[in-house]
Enzyme design. Structure first.
Site, PDB file in Angstrom:
ATOM      1  N   LYS A   1      42.876  40.015  42.955  1.00  0.00           N
ATOM      2  CA  LYS A   1      43.312  38.971  42.323  1.00  0.00           C
ATOM      3  C   LYS A   1      44.301  39.382  41.191  1.00  0.00           C
ATOM      4  O   LYS A   1      44.121  40.412  40.708  1.00  0.00           O
ATOM      5  CB  LYS A   1      42.468  38.080  41.702  1.00  0.00           C
ATOM      6  CG  LYS A   1      42.597  36.999  41.050  1.00  0.00           C
ATOM      7  CD  LYS A   1      41.424  36.315  40.447  1.00  0.00           C
ATOM      8  CE  LYS A   1      41.508  35.040  39.691  1.00  0.00           C
ATOM      9  NZ  LYS A   1      40.356  34.372  39.205  1.00  0.00           N
ATOM     10  N   SER A  52      39.929  29.742  40.292  1.00  0.00           N
ATOM     11  CA  SER A  52      41.259  30.440  40.245  1.00  0.00           C
ATOM     12  C   SER A  52      41.653  31.257  41.237  1.00  0.00           C
ATOM     13  O   SER A  52      42.834  31.643  41.433  1.00  0.00           O
ATOM     14  CB  SER A  52      41.519  30.602  38.739  1.00  0.00           C
ATOM     15  OG  SER A  52      40.743  31.951  38.646  1.00  0.00           O
ATOM     16  N   SER A  83      35.152  30.562  39.252  1.00  0.00           N
ATOM     17  CA  SER A  83      36.345  30.942  40.235  1.00  0.00           C
ATOM     18  C   SER A  83      35.920  31.954  40.980  1.00  0.00           C
ATOM     19  O   SER A  83      37.029  32.164  42.194  1.00  0.00           O
ATOM     20  CB  SER A  83      37.374  31.590  39.215  1.00  0.00           C
ATOM     21  OG  SER A  83      37.860  30.730  38.210  1.00  0.00           O
TER      22      SER A  83
END
Length: 445
Positions: free
Chosen positions: A71, A145, A169
């Site tokens: 990420k 996210s 997330s």
């Protein structure tokens, strides 16, 4: 594309890491219209990782040649970190602690994945790099996210990926893409080299396709980082599964599916699967968990998001997406008295939650009550995002461990997910239960 199957292919000589990387890069090219990646490593950047493996022994590296995604709020040395905000971007000299551990074990970083800007959102639509589409139906959200991280695993562009989880997330995208999502106990995975969202609550998370892979990765990543002031060691004595299993579920009046009747049916089927493997199910008053969840954005913890981005927000507010700026800017006006009032309330909710958890081995909930299309979220970004956090926002505030698991499909093929959670440091117990549960899913037989 699991750790086990790739290792077998390498050991037999049927595959090499270099050949696999070439195949994956070709496969990535087929998904260029889905903004999964913010940055993918080029041949020159991949070469040191491949070269190192050519002189290594497979049996000495537990992740030999295993491709993974990161990420883009987690540092990879020499590669830009953006947190989905181009004006925030920097190039770190050192990788995040957990990334270093994975590479040392033989894993190959393939690239940095798209996310809701500054990890602020559960939808996957809040990025200037584009809206990451669901891996099963592109009209639907991927979840956020950690959007690109989940989709990259679901589409088998990598074997596993790193996300982060502050409010859900690492679990919501798992549910929406039919994956395992590991939300560890706070501090068990180091957050050194991670762009903070709420630093006191942030966790690095994992996306995999199997609980076996999650267990392998957990053992590597749960390494104490003395440089991380929030790091915590796992106690030498931790709880294990015992019989009969006792599972708590929310009272019917506390369950919320937002009008999604299929989700309700799938949750009831998941409860039945646990009963089938010998669990005793008890309804629990879910009120303290829900009250704690409400503190995350209505309370002062949003000030941590403001602290993390304050310099750029004051200098260049236009660098932020409007929805991200609106949420984070609320933190500027939170006071010390706001914090202490909320902290006192949270301590009370934590004590109530402890009383609930002591009677059960773990709690079982939906991961989310429903799923939305991209258009629905774009038309109502705040409310629908809030709905998705109904079962997730309390987890780190109450210092719990959690595991998101697939739980079947809706009639339109979109997946539904459940989460099992327990007290801090009960991660391995949850992973063991996840392995048992997954064998009861029809698609796993």
């Amino acid at each position: 594309m699991t750790i086990q199957t790739l290792r077998q292919a390498y050991q037999s000589g049927a595959l090499t890491p270099r050949a696999l990387v070439a195949e994956l890069k070709a496969k990535m090219a087929l998904h260029v219209n889905n903004p999964i990646w913010i940055y993918t490593l080029n041949d020159a950047e991949l070469e040191p990782h491949l070269k190192r493996l050519e002189g290594a022994k497979i049996e000495e590296l537990p992740l030999y040649g295993i491709p993974f995604a990161i990420k883009d709020n987690i540092d990879l040395a020499g590669i830009p970190t953006t947190a989905a905000c181009p004006d925030f971007a920097y190039v770190p000299e050192r990788s995040a602690y957990v990334v270093e551990r994975l590479i040392e074990a033989g894993a190959i970083p393939m690239g940095k994945t798209n996310l809701d800007q500054f990890a602020t959102g559960l939808v996957g639509t809040r990025s200037p790099y584009g809206i990451c589409q669901n891996s099963i139906n592109p009209e639907y959200i991927s979840g956020g996210s950690s959007a690109g991280s989940a989709v990259s695993v679901a589409l088998e562009l990598v074997t596993f990926s790193l996300g982060t989880d502050t409010a859900g997330s690492g679990r919501v995208p798992a549910a929406f893409n039919n994956l395992i999502g590991v939300k560890p106990t706070k501090g068990v995975f180091s957050t050194s080299g991670v762009v903070p969202a709420c630093r006191s609550l942030d966790c690095v998370s994992l996306f995999t396709k199997t609980c076996a892979d999650a267990q392998t990765l957990f053992a590597i990543m749960a390494s104490f980082d003395s440089e991380d002031v929030y790091a915590r060691m796992i106690p030498t004595q931790t709880k294990t599964l015992e019989k009969p299993l006792r599972i708590g579920i929310p009272r019917k009046s506390d369950l919320q599916f937002f009008g999604d009747a299929e989700a309700q049916t799938l949750f009831e089927a998941a409860v039945a699967r646990f009963i089938k493997v010998g669990a005793v199910v008890e309804e629990i008053d879910f009120t303290p968990f829900l009250k704690a969840a409400n503190l995350l954005y209505s309370g002062p913890w949003v000030a941590e998001r403001y602290v993390a981005t304050k310099a750029l927000l004051q200098k260049s507010p236009e660098s932020f997406l409007e929805v991200t700026r609106t949420i984070i800017a609320q933190g500027e006006h939170k006071s010390a008295s706001d914090y202490f009032e909320a902290e006192y309330a949270l301590k009370a909710y934590r004590r109530e939650a402890e009383q609930c958890l002591k009677w059960v081995d773990f709690m079982l909930t939906p991961t989310t009550g429903t799923i939305y299309t991209i258009d629905e979220v774009e038309n109502n970004p705040i409310e629908l995002n809030t709905n998705l956090g109904y079962y997730t926002n309390f987890m780190n505030l109450l210092d719990l461990s959690a595991l998101a698991l697939p739980a079947g499909e809706r009639g339109n093929g979109l997946p539904f997910g459940i989460t099992i959670f327990a007290d801090a440091f009960e991660d391995t117990k949850l992973l063991s239960m996840g392995e048992i549960y997954m064998k009861e899913l029809p698609c796993q037989k």
